[in-house]
Design an enzyme around this catalytic site. Structure first.
Site, PDB file in Angstrom:
ATOM      1  CG  HIS A 198      -2.073  -0.816   0.946  1.00  0.00           C
ATOM      2  ND1 HIS A 198      -2.598  -1.437   2.147  1.00  0.00           N
ATOM      3  CD2 HIS A 198      -2.589  -1.321  -0.128  1.00  0.00           C
ATOM      4  CE1 HIS A 198      -3.671  -2.288   1.435  1.00  0.00           C
ATOM      5  NE2 HIS A 198      -3.757  -2.197   0.286  1.00  0.00           N
ATOM      6  NE  ARG A 306      -0.765 -13.199  -5.170  1.00  0.00           N
ATOM      7  CZ  ARG A 306      -0.674 -12.246  -6.037  1.00  0.00           C
ATOM      8  NH1 ARG A 306      -1.693 -11.422  -6.207  1.00  0.00           N
ATOM      9  NH2 ARG A 306       0.451 -12.129  -6.891  1.00  0.00           N
ATOM     10  NE  ARG A 341      -3.310 -18.649  -5.891  1.00  0.00           N
ATOM     11  CZ  ARG A 341      -1.993 -18.041  -5.526  1.00  0.00           C
ATOM     12  NH1 ARG A 341      -1.250 -18.133  -6.599  1.00  0.00           N
ATOM     13  NH2 ARG A 341      -1.988 -17.110  -4.470  1.00  0.00           N
ATOM     14  CD  GLU A 441       1.081 -23.401  -9.317  1.00  0.00           C
ATOM     15  OE1 GLU A 441       1.524 -22.170  -9.116  1.00  0.00           O
ATOM     16  OE2 GLU A 441      -0.162 -23.742  -8.919  1.00  0.00           O
ATOM     17  CG  ASN A 464       6.150 -15.817 -10.087  1.00  0.00           C
ATOM     18  OD1 ASN A 464       6.691 -15.419 -11.168  1.00  0.00           O
ATOM     19  ND2 ASN A 464       5.646 -15.080  -9.222  1.00  0.00           N
ATOM     20  CG  ASP A 465       5.215 -21.730  -7.565  1.00  0.00           C
ATOM     21  OD1 ASP A 465       6.478 -21.669  -6.910  1.00  0.00           O
ATOM     22  OD2 ASP A 465       4.244 -21.740  -6.948  1.00  0.00           O
ATOM     23  NE  ARG A 475       8.639 -18.754  -6.473  1.00  0.00           N
ATOM     24  CZ  ARG A 475       7.628 -17.927  -6.101  1.00  0.00           C
ATOM     25  NH1 ARG A 475       7.797 -16.718  -6.115  1.00  0.00           N
ATOM     26  NH2 ARG A 475       6.332 -18.544  -5.499  1.00  0.00           N
ATOM     27  CB  CYS A 512      -1.348 -15.148 -13.493  1.00  0.00           C
ATOM     28  SG  CYS A 512      -0.976 -16.845 -12.726  1.00  0.00           S
TER      29      CYS A 512
END
Length: 599
Positions: A198, A306, A341, A441, A464-465, A475, A512
């Site tokens: 934020h 998420r 998700r 993923e 990412n995964d 990672r 994504c």
């Protein structure tokens, strides 16, 4: 010991370039935890009353701050950031934990509040998912304000100086950021934070260049006599630059600001290539208030919502609570597709309320759909019922994480059918034909994409995964970070085979992961044929420009060349060459100017 002209690669969280003297943050409560003071049982009622008074005062302050931000930035979206803070102030779980520590452990109000906030904060702070990780900052911001109100102290973010300065601090809370005087602050550099926090969102609205990930030793060493440069485009911090470097960056600041202003004005333009191939641009979101960024960014969908924010570090949400959240999200999205998700807990996201036993290697254990099907089916059924009910209020897509076999998908579809029968018998309205997809993923999912595609409506590639599991690296481990290369030909081949399987089964495929947000990878993804790129809202404008600058024909040729490359560096170079030819203005922004002022 810092030397003049020393340059550091950091994380860009708000675009722009700032050159100026340092303004270090000095906090009154810099010592950390309050002293553990024990109380008597007779003091419990008065300590509880102090907590409630602090909560009332904090609520009043946040409401006033929200009003001030709304007037200052003329933005309901930015003011909405403090809705999350107000919800935390009134969170029953947090208050109950504080009261328990006071009543049962006989701790003072200050220490009970501090310990509770640390517990909740650590749950989120230990998550690798940056979006969820930054919720820890919100918790600590509210806790700091509550503690200050308990002790009647003020938290002063910076020294008062007459000239314009660049703030450097370990962290800045959203409250502190909103209170910055933009007439005196050129930008800021902090140790902890990300593009999704934020604080970063407010910085972008206030048009303040900002970077995060600055090493603590730099923050502790710099003084008001030092001059620094922060590059909020490429993520660079330079200490005490020479005259040539300083002038170079001042010129870049002027041209970059004009360029970024142009990008923002393009939010209504179609994200299509020069030869008419359109890519859907979507945002990643982590809470209800994040949906407001959808239109601001000029995106047309939520590519990833998420849901872990409702489950971590608190009492588990029941069906009604989840239903209301999903309903609010779908209504706020105004019929734009929202990909939700399902619960993706595991690996770095561990919670004692959810896991019944610890695992030696949680990244290869009960993650995502595995946990939901085989250990916490109760949580999964509750979430699916809430989603099926909320689906009638908008354009819902249900996405299953960590899928590695067709059997998992078939079992979920059978479960959904059973739950629909339950809702039918209960005479409860629900979505009859939910859109169901899977995250690609794992290498197994990518290699089995053709078979998976026969049973689902879409794919979403979580790069990412996918990179992590394909390259067999953690990672989050800096010692093997050099192997984390999204442009590696092995990764590109898995993406290509996934797209081919989607095309064969006539289904939609998106990306994504972070790869979708980085301009240097966009030509490759477009050329490979993905339909959607989903990212954090600040990245949408730059990605749109990349798409509009290239042709699908050129991107397809570039992707084919990259697939034939022997290593990640060569693949990336092929993509960058296309950017240099077709979008030189973006290449110039991505450049990192060295200490001599040369690129």
């Amino acid at each position: 010991m810092l030397t003049s002209g020393q340059s550091f690669q950091v994380l860009a969280i708000s675009p722009g370039i700032a050159v100026g003297r340092v303004q270090p943050v000095r906090r009154k409560n810099s010592s950390g935890a309050p002293v553990l003071e024990m109380i008597s049982e007779e003091q419990v009622p008065s300590e509880l009353a102090r907590v409630r008074m602090a909560i009332d005062k904090t609520r009043q302050q946040l409401t006033a701050l929200q009003t001030a931000v709304r007037e200052k930035l003329n933005s309901q979206d930015d003011a909405g950031i403090f809705d999350a803070h107000l919800l935390l102030v009134d969170d029953r779980s947090l208050l109950r934990e504080v009261e328990t520590r006071i009543k049962k452990r006989l701790w003072s109000a200050e220490y009970a509040l501090y310990d509770t906030a640390e517990h909740f904060g650590k749950v989120f702070a230990n998550i690798q998912d940056e979006f969820l990780k930054e919720r820890a900052a919100d918790i600590r911001d509210v806790a700091d304000r509550l503690l200050n109100n308990l002790s009647s102290q003020e938290n002063i973010p910076a020294d008062d100086r007459d000239d314009c300065r660049i703030i450097i601090a370990s962290t800045l809370s959203p409250s502190e950021t909103a209170g910055l005087d933009t007439r005196k602050v050129l930008g800021f550099a902090i140790e902890t934070g990300s593009a999704t926090c934020h604080t970063a969102i407010l910085a972008r609205s206030m048009k303040l260049p900002a970077v995060a990930g600055v090493p603590a030793e730099i923050i502790n060493t710099l003084s008001a006599d030092d001059k620094i440069i922060i590059d909020g485009f490429s993520g660079r911090l330079i200490v005490n630059p020479d005259a040539r470097t300083e002038e170079s960056y001042r010129l870049r600041a002027e041209s970059a600001q004009a360029f970024y202003s142009t990008l923002v004005q393009e939010s209504s333009l179609r994200p299509e290539t020069t030869d008419g191939f359109e890519i859907e641009l979507a945002i990643n979101a982590g809470s209800v208030e994040d949906i407001s960024e959808l239109k601001t960014a000029g995106a047309s969908a939520v590519g990833l919502l998420r849901t872990e924010f409702m489950f971590l570090g608190r009492e588990l949400p029941d069906e009604e609570e989840q239903f209301e959240v999903y309903k609010q999200v779908l209504i706020a999205a105004e019929d734009a597709p929202v990909t939700v998700r399902t619960l993706d807990i595991g690996g770095d996201k561990l919670d004692n309320n959810i896991f019944r036993s610890l695992e030696a290697n949680p990244f290869l254990g009960l993650r995502g759909i595995r946990l939901c099907l085989f250990e916490r089916r109760d949580l999964f059924e509750t979430q699916l019922r809430a989603l099926l009910r909320a689906g009638v209020y908008g354009n819902l897509r249900i996405m299953l994480p960590m899928v590695s076999s067709v059997l998992e998908v078939l079992e979920v579809k059978l479960l959904i059918a059973d739950l629909q029968q339950q809702l039918e018998k209960e005479n409860v309205e629900f979505v009859r034909h939910p859109v169901i997809g899977v995250m690609i993923e794992t290498p197994a999912a990518a290699l089995m994409a053709d078979e998976l595609g026969r049973h689902v409506d879409f794919f979403s590639i979580g790069t990412n995964d996918l990179v992590q599991y394909t390259m067999a690296i953690d990672r989050g481990n800096e010692r093997v970070a050099y192997l984390y290369k999204p442009a590696h030909p092995a990764i590109l081949k898995l993406i290509a085979s996934t797209v081919a399987a989607a095309r064969k089964n006539n289904i939609f495929v998106g990306v994504c992961g972070q790869m979708a947000a980085e301009p240097e990878f966009v030509p490759l993804l477009v050329g490979l044929g993905v339909h959607e790129l989903s990212m954090e809202p600040p990245s949408v404008a730059m990605v749109r420009r990349v798409i509009r600058s290239i042709s699908f024909y050129e991107a397809e040729k570039t992707a084919a060349q990259a697939l034939a490359c022997p290593n990640a560096a060569a693949s990336l170079e092929v993509s960058l060459n296309l950017l240099k030819r077709c979008a030189p203005e973006i290449s110039s922004v991505l450049k990192k100017t060295d200490e001599s002022g040369e690129s």
